[in-house]
Scaffold this motif. Structure first.
Motif, PDB file in Angstrom:
ATOM      1  N   SER A  47       0.823  -1.223   0.000  1.00 34.99           N
ATOM      2  CA  SER A  47       0.000   0.000   0.000  1.00 34.99           C
ATOM      3  C   SER A  47       0.857   1.273   0.000  1.00 34.99           C
ATOM      4  CB  SER A  47      -0.903   0.001   1.234  1.00 34.99           C
ATOM      5  OG  SER A  47      -0.113  -0.058   2.399  1.00 34.99           O
ATOM      6  N   THR A  85      -0.708   6.227   6.037  1.00 32.86           N
ATOM      7  CA  THR A  85      -0.038   7.050   5.014  1.00 32.86           C
ATOM      8  C   THR A  85       0.615   8.286   5.634  1.00 32.86           C
ATOM      9  OG1 THR A  85      -1.842   6.364   3.603  1.00 32.86           O
ATOM     10  CG2 THR A  85      -0.433   8.103   2.750  1.00 32.86           C
ATOM     11  N   LEU A  86      -0.117   8.953   6.519  1.00 29.58           N
ATOM     12  CA  LEU A  86       0.428  10.186   7.104  1.00 29.58           C
ATOM     13  C   LEU A  86       1.569   9.884   8.058  1.00 29.58           C
ATOM     14  CD1 LEU A  86      -2.884  12.163   7.727  1.00 29.58           C
ATOM     15  CD2 LEU A  86      -1.257  12.474   5.886  1.00 29.58           C
ATOM     16  N   TYR A 111       1.196  18.108   2.364  1.00 32.85           N
ATOM     17  CA  TYR A 111      -0.236  17.792   2.316  1.00 32.85           C
ATOM     18  C   TYR A 111      -1.123  19.037   2.370  1.00 32.85           C
ATOM     19  CZ  TYR A 111       0.961  12.909   2.796  1.00 32.85           C
ATOM     20  OH  TYR A 111       1.466  11.649   2.575  1.00 32.85           O
ATOM     21  N   GLN A 112      -0.539  20.207   2.195  1.00 31.77           N
ATOM     22  CA  GLN A 112      -1.271  21.493   2.248  1.00 31.77           C
ATOM     23  C   GLN A 112      -2.100  21.596   3.527  1.00 31.77           C
ATOM     24  OE1 GLN A 112      -2.758  20.675  -1.923  1.00 31.77           O
ATOM     25  NE2 GLN A 112      -2.988  22.869  -1.813  1.00 31.77           N
ATOM     26  N   LEU A 113      -1.499  21.227   4.639  1.00 33.27           N
ATOM     27  CA  LEU A 113      -2.233  21.270   5.905  1.00 33.27           C
ATOM     28  C   LEU A 113      -2.101  22.634   6.539  1.00 33.27           C
ATOM     29  CD1 LEU A 113      -1.166  17.873   7.473  1.00 33.27           C
ATOM     30  CD2 LEU A 113      -3.387  18.437   6.539  1.00 33.27           C
ATOM     31  N   GLU A 117      -2.646  22.652  12.566  1.00 37.60           N
ATOM     32  CA  GLU A 117      -3.118  21.275  12.481  1.00 37.60           C
ATOM     33  C   GLU A 117      -1.924  20.320  12.296  1.00 37.60           C
ATOM     34  OE1 GLU A 117      -5.767  21.153   9.230  1.00 37.60           O
ATOM     35  OE2 GLU A 117      -7.070  19.678  10.166  1.00 37.60           O
ATOM     36  N   MET A 120       0.031  20.036  15.595  1.00 38.76           N
ATOM     37  CA  MET A 120      -0.623  19.176  16.592  1.00 38.76           C
ATOM     38  C   MET A 120      -0.460  17.705  16.247  1.00 38.76           C
ATOM     39  SD  MET A 120      -4.094  21.012  17.727  1.00 38.76           S
ATOM     40  CE  MET A 120      -4.658  19.685  18.748  1.00 38.76           C
TER      41      MET A 120
END
Lengths: 139, 303
Positions: A47, A85-86, A111-113, A117, A120
């Protein structure tokens, strides 16, 4: 029976030696560099995510008891941890050179976070890895 | 948005209060009528507010606040602070009382503001870190922030803009609950007619690896949809679900027993540029006005 036991536990907790947690400033914590434990093996799954395997040591006195009673030396236990994945993305960013702040920045960019966020989630994840002994931190 | 001091700024709004702040300031804690803004993890501005239905005096409130802190023995005292003259010009329809305090780590200067028009009392305070020598917040910053402060609007709508989401809703939408957890935000509102919840997920690229937007929407809102639509709306891949009342007596009885609303509607869309998924869900016992829900969706954006 239960009430005297609860009373006993509550009273004894008053005498419990409290460990003082060292305080570290936010800037210093974010400046630390996470370093992977060299005993951790990475297996890449189909995966694309990662499976980490790592040895877990038994407490010396338990190992001693096992040795005395069974007469054998206990083999080291290996634990497995599958990252999503993260989690795999954060793990791949840990190269021992990047600081926590840089890892957060890279992860947020990837991830354009939202920066808050990303901060954290990355700090929580690194704390978990640290508790399991999969990473250490150097200044 | 660029402020008068030449810095990039953004607008923040929550439950009736709106103001412009430097772009790097982020909400650290958000309550129903509370907001703490932080810069690099440290508090910089705190706001608490409420609508007061009886007579209110900012000076009396300051005295009460001071007495409370003395009782609590918080380790610092609140003292009166002379509000700069130019600040009074910014608050012409408001009563103002200034205060200041000094703790070991932080010091603060603040205002108790009372709007005579909307009866909203606000406690606003700027923080300074005492352990960093000469750190004082630029007074032009403070002035710019205060000049943008609004506790009511003429059109009766509230701006809800924190982190990366923004929406303007009519004033009668009452906040029921809000959740800001990494990866998932949710705000739930109630109006007389229906209950609405707004959602935001990220990163969409990871969520949509193993599932389609339609499966994600159906799994998430878990209601049996009578009508399902999947198409491009306003440039975004969108899934719309709608559940209408059943004619089955058994289903009607079950819905009544579980107090489930009969009419349900949801729209989920993928904002691929921002790598986010947004959703609006509405529930009611009466038929929903889908046109007004569509306009709410159009107004719900990532900033």
């Amino acid at each position: 029976m239960l009430i005297p036991y609860i009373q006993f536990v509550l009273i004894m907790s008053l005498f419990k030696k409290r460990r003082e947690h060292p305080t570290i400033s936010r800037d210093r914590a974010l400046g630390c560099k996470p370093v992977k434990n060299i005993q951790v093996n990475e297996i890449r799954l189909e995966s694309g995510s990662l499976m980490l395997t790592y040895p877990v040591g038994t407490r010396p006195w338990i190992a001693d008891l096992i040795r005395r009673f069974s007469g054998t030396v206990q083999k080291p236990i290996t634990k497995k941890l599958e990252l999503d994945t993260l989690g795999s993305a954060v793990w791949n960013l840990l190269d021992g050179k990047r600081s926590v702040k840089q890892v957060i920045h890279e992860f947020s960019k990837q991830y354009q976070l939202h920066p808050k966020e990303a901060e954290m989630s990355v700090t929580q994840f690194l704390r978990q890895l640290g508790k399991r002994g999969l990473i250490g931190f150097k200044e | 948005m660029i402020s008068k001091s030449g810095q990039p700024w953004k607008e923040v709004g929550w439950n009736g209060i709106r103001l412009s702040v430097p772009r790097s300031w982020e909400a650290g804690r958000v309550g129903e009528r509370y907001m703490l803004l932080e810069h690099e993890g440290f508090p910089v501005l705190e706001l608490k507010w409420n609508i007061i239905k009886r007579k209110f005096s900012t000076e009396k409130h300051f005295k009460r606040l001071r007495a409370d802190y003395q009782k609590q023995q918080a380790g610092y005292e609140i003292s009166p602070w002379k509000v700069p003259e130019e600040w009074y010009d910014l608050f012409q329809s408001h009563d103002l009382t200034g205060f200041q305090w000094e703790g070991n780590l932080f010091a603060g200067k603040g205002l108790i503001i009372f709007c005579k028009d909307c009866q909203c009392a606000t406690l606003l305070q700027f923080y300074e870190r005492r352990y960093i020598p000469n750190e004082t917040l630029n007074s032009s910053y403070q002035r710019d922030i205060l000049s943008s402060f609004q506790d009511h609007t003429a059109n009766g709508s509230f701006l809800w803009s924190v982190f990366d989401v923004r929406i303007t809703l009519p004033k009668h939408f009452r906040l029921l609950r809000h959740v800001f957890s990494p990866g998932a935000f949710e705000f739930m509102f109630e109006t007389g007619a229906y209950r609405i919840s707004l959602h935001r997920w990220s990163p969409a690229s990871v969520i949509l690896i193993e599932t389609s937007l339609q499966d994600f929407a159906e799994k998430l809102f878990s209601f049996k949809s009578n009508r399902l639509m999947s198409e491009i709306v306003e440039g975004f891949q969108t899934v719309e679900l709608e559940s209408l009342p059943s004619h089955s007596l058994w289903v009607k009885w079950r819905q009544k027993f579980h107090k489930e609303p009969e009419f349900k509607w949801a729209r989920v869309w993928h904002v691929s540029d921002a790598n986010r998924i947004l959703a609006v869900k509405a529930e009611s016992d009466k038929p929903l006005d889908v046109d007004s829900l569509h306009s709410i969706c159009s107004d719900y954006v990532i900033v």
